[in-house]
Design a protein around this motif. Structure first.
Motif, PDB file in Angstrom:
ATOM      1  N   VAL A  85       0.841  -1.205   0.000  1.00  0.00           N
ATOM      2  CA  VAL A  85       0.000   0.000   0.000  1.00  0.00           C
ATOM      3  C   VAL A  85       0.869   1.246   0.000  1.00  0.00           C
ATOM      4  O   VAL A  85       0.742   2.117  -0.857  1.00  0.00           O
ATOM      5  CB  VAL A  85      -0.970  -0.016   1.198  1.00  0.00           C
ATOM      6  CG1 VAL A  85      -1.676   1.325   1.360  1.00  0.00           C
ATOM      7  CG2 VAL A  85      -2.012  -1.122   1.008  1.00  0.00           C
ATOM      8  N   ALA A  86       1.762   1.351   0.988  1.00  0.00           N
ATOM      9  CA  ALA A  86       2.715   2.466   1.040  1.00  0.00           C
ATOM     10  C   ALA A  86       4.011   1.930   1.655  1.00  0.00           C
ATOM     11  O   ALA A  86       4.066   1.755   2.872  1.00  0.00           O
ATOM     12  CB  ALA A  86       2.158   3.619   1.867  1.00  0.00           C
ATOM     13  N   PRO A  87       5.002   1.618   0.826  1.00  0.00           N
ATOM     14  CA  PRO A  87       5.057   1.831  -0.621  1.00  0.00           C
ATOM     15  C   PRO A  87       4.207   0.824  -1.396  1.00  0.00           C
ATOM     16  O   PRO A  87       3.854  -0.224  -0.870  1.00  0.00           O
ATOM     17  CB  PRO A  87       6.545   1.640  -0.942  1.00  0.00           C
ATOM     18  CG  PRO A  87       6.988   0.625   0.063  1.00  0.00           C
ATOM     19  CD  PRO A  87       6.248   0.965   1.327  1.00  0.00           C
ATOM     20  N   GLY A  88       3.914   1.157  -2.617  1.00  0.00           N
ATOM     21  CA  GLY A  88       3.150   0.297  -3.489  1.00  0.00           C
ATOM     22  C   GLY A  88       2.103   1.087  -4.229  1.00  0.00           C
ATOM     23  O   GLY A  88       2.386   1.734  -5.247  1.00  0.00           O
ATOM     24  N   LEU A  89       0.865   1.074  -3.713  1.00  0.00           N
ATOM     25  CA  LEU A  89      -0.182   1.895  -4.325  1.00  0.00           C
ATOM     26  C   LEU A  89       0.217   3.364  -4.334  1.00  0.00           C
ATOM     27  O   LEU A  89      -0.085   4.101  -5.294  1.00  0.00           O
ATOM     28  CB  LEU A  89      -1.501   1.707  -3.580  1.00  0.00           C
ATOM     29  CG  LEU A  89      -2.150   0.322  -3.680  1.00  0.00           C
ATOM     30  CD1 LEU A  89      -3.415   0.273  -2.829  1.00  0.00           C
ATOM     31  CD2 LEU A  89      -2.458  -0.036  -5.129  1.00  0.00           C
ATOM     32  N   SER A  90       0.905   3.807  -3.279  1.00  0.00           N
ATOM     33  CA  SER A  90       1.347   5.204  -3.230  1.00  0.00           C
ATOM     34  C   SER A  90       2.271   5.526  -4.396  1.00  0.00           C
ATOM     35  O   SER A  90       2.178   6.602  -5.010  1.00  0.00           O
ATOM     36  CB  SER A  90       2.036   5.502  -1.894  1.00  0.00           C
ATOM     37  OG  SER A  90       3.155   4.653  -1.690  1.00  0.00           O
ATOM     38  N   ASN A  91       3.165   4.607  -4.750  1.00  0.00           N
ATOM     39  CA  ASN A  91       4.074   4.818  -5.877  1.00  0.00           C
ATOM     40  C   ASN A  91       3.310   4.905  -7.191  1.00  0.00           C
ATOM     41  O   ASN A  91       3.603   5.760  -8.044  1.00  0.00           O
ATOM     42  CB  ASN A  91       5.088   3.677  -5.966  1.00  0.00           C
ATOM     43  CG  ASN A  91       5.960   3.542  -4.735  1.00  0.00           C
ATOM     44  OD1 ASN A  91       5.442   3.423  -3.628  1.00  0.00           O
ATOM     45  ND2 ASN A  91       7.271   3.542  -4.901  1.00  0.00           N
ATOM     46  N   LEU A  92       2.332   4.014  -7.374  1.00  0.00           N
ATOM     47  CA  LEU A  92       1.564   4.003  -8.616  1.00  0.00           C
ATOM     48  C   LEU A  92       0.726   5.268  -8.767  1.00  0.00           C
ATOM     49  O   LEU A  92       0.643   5.854  -9.858  1.00  0.00           O
ATOM     50  CB  LEU A  92       0.671   2.764  -8.655  1.00  0.00           C
ATOM     51  CG  LEU A  92       1.403   1.415  -8.705  1.00  0.00           C
ATOM     52  CD1 LEU A  92       0.403   0.270  -8.586  1.00  0.00           C
ATOM     53  CD2 LEU A  92       2.217   1.287  -9.984  1.00  0.00           C
ATOM     54  N   LEU A  93       0.099   5.715  -7.681  1.00  0.00           N
ATOM     55  CA  LEU A  93      -0.687   6.952  -7.734  1.00  0.00           C
ATOM     56  C   LEU A  93       0.207   8.153  -7.985  1.00  0.00           C
ATOM     57  O   LEU A  93      -0.152   9.078  -8.726  1.00  0.00           O
ATOM     58  CB  LEU A  93      -1.471   7.136  -6.438  1.00  0.00           C
ATOM     59  CG  LEU A  93      -2.535   6.087  -6.113  1.00  0.00           C
ATOM     60  CD1 LEU A  93      -3.146   6.365  -4.750  1.00  0.00           C
ATOM     61  CD2 LEU A  93      -3.616   6.050  -7.184  1.00  0.00           C
ATOM     62  N   ALA A  94       1.385   8.154  -7.359  1.00  0.00           N
ATOM     63  CA  ALA A  94       2.316   9.265  -7.555  1.00  0.00           C
ATOM     64  C   ALA A  94       2.760   9.357  -9.011  1.00  0.00           C
ATOM     65  O   ALA A  94       2.827  10.445  -9.587  1.00  0.00           O
ATOM     66  CB  ALA A  94       3.532   9.092  -6.646  1.00  0.00           C
ATOM     67  N   ARG A  95       3.056   8.219  -9.606  1.00  0.00           N
ATOM     68  CA  ARG A  95       3.476   8.237 -11.013  1.00  0.00           C
ATOM     69  C   ARG A  95       2.361   8.774 -11.907  1.00  0.00           C
ATOM     70  O   ARG A  95       2.601   9.555 -12.826  1.00  0.00           O
ATOM     71  CB  ARG A  95       3.883   6.833 -11.464  1.00  0.00           C
ATOM     72  CG  ARG A  95       4.223   6.820 -12.952  1.00  0.00           C
ATOM     73  CD  ARG A  95       5.077   5.673 -13.414  1.00  0.00           C
ATOM     74  NE  ARG A  95       5.762   6.095 -14.640  1.00  0.00           N
ATOM     75  CZ  ARG A  95       7.054   6.031 -14.822  1.00  0.00           C
ATOM     76  NH1 ARG A  95       7.836   5.589 -13.868  1.00  0.00           N
ATOM     77  NH2 ARG A  95       7.592   6.424 -15.962  1.00  0.00           N
TER      78      ARG A  95
END
Length: 346
Positions: free
Chosen positions: A132-142
């Motif tokens: 989720v964070a990191p993970g989904l947070s990285n994808l949303l940031a990109r």
């Protein structure tokens, strides 16, 4: 969640920590997709046997390699427990075994990333920053970064449910993060379903990773809990400095024990990524229930990708794998909501 079965490519899947808070869901999900091929593992031989798995210790790289060699046909390892260093990752990649790492320690992720050439030589792939964070947070940031045409600044905000029961390693990591010094300031952020909240700087690894993978000069991750009282208590303790005293470990032990026993609040989580470039601003948000479950689901999807024709050999963070860019939307059937906001913190 889909239960479709996938082609028998890539051998068995070893899941160290496969009977823990995250590993149980990883094992169950992959077991639906790859019947008979998932092997849970852990330091307790008895618990591993009960789950139909094997004893394996990530603190002993030599033993870990012996287990891989004995099993003989492991195609991927999903690390659901954090090893002390990158030795286990090296053991996997040298043998050509794909790796999914849900670890969140910046130092350890950097050490695994340095094994890129090892993975190239063996033909293995590793994906880091998974969860989720990191993970989904990285994808949303990109995604937000690309929508503004290249962000000059990204603010990540994570709200976690303080009522959810997390594993011991996760609780210890949280307490260690509270003790880490920071120069960034708290920020007031609108989080769908939770209103305007004060989020505090926290050393999630995504903020360090994204400066390199996206080339964004300023990335800061902040944290709050769904319980306002719990948020105030935890970050109030940070400001006292009592958790930073390395020669007085008792406060950290007490707080770790308390967080493991007392559960105020619910199990909702929210991840928000705000990207800024000159006058442009885009915010992307994902929200759901049970952060541990979604960490596991992200890991399972990544493992499936590696086993069914994933990225070229090498070590990459999740936001560097184009085929995983739509993973938040793929998780909609599991209860994840993805939003695009047009206003937010200045």
């Amino acid at each position: 969640m889909t239960t479709a079965k996938f082609p028998a490519a890539g051998g068995r899947i070893l899941v160290p920590g496969g009977y823990g808070a995250v590993g149980t869901t990883v094992t169950a999900t992959l077991g639906q997709w790859f019947p008979g091929r998932v092997v849970p593992g852990g330091r307790s031989a008895e618990r591993a046997r009960q789950q139909g798995g094997v004893r394996v210790d990530v603190n002993d790289p030599q033993d870990f390699g012996t287990v891989l060699d004995r099993l003989g046909d492991v195609g991927a390892v999903v690390l659901c427990v954090e090893p002390p260093d990158a030795s286990v990752a090296r053991v996997c990649l040298e043998r050509g075994v794909h790796l999914v790492d849900i670890g969140a320690d910046e130092r350890l992720l950097g050490a695994v990333a340095s094994l890129h050439d090892t993975a190239l030589d063996s033909g293995a792939s590793a994906v880091l920053s998974v969860g989720v964070a990191p993970g989904l947070s990285n994808l949303l940031a990109r995604r937000a970064h690309e929508e503004v045409g290249g962000a000059q600044r990204i603010d990540l905000t994570v709200l976690l449910g303080s009522g959810e029961r997390h594993g011991v390693d996760a609780v210890r990591w949280t307490v260690a993060g509270l003790a880490a010094p920071t120069a960034a300031r708290p920020l007031r952020v609108e989080l769908p379903g939770h209103g305007l909240r004060t989020a505090h700087p926290f050393p999630f690894s995504d903020q360090h990773t994204l400066t390199g993978t996206l080339g964004v000069p300023r990335v800061t991750t902040r944290l709050c809990l769904d319980s306002r009282a719990a948020t105030a208590l935890l970050f109030g303790l940070r400001h006292t400095g009592v958790l930073r005293a390395a020669d007085h470990p008792a406060p950290r032990r007490l707080l770790t024990g308390a967080l493991g026993r007392v559960h105020l609040g619910g199990d909702a989580f929210v991840v928000r990524a705000d990207a800024y470039r000159d006058g442009l601003h885009v915010a992307r948000v994902a929200r759901g229930l049970r952060q541990s479950r979604f960490t596991a689901l992200v890991a399972a999807h990544v493992a499936r990708h590696l086993l069914t024709g994933g990225p070229a050999p090498g070590v990459r963070h999740i936001e560097e794998v184009p085929a995983l860019a739509d993973l938040p939307e793929r998780l909609a059937g599991d209860g994840l909501t993805v939003l695009r906001l047009t206003d937010g913190p200045a």
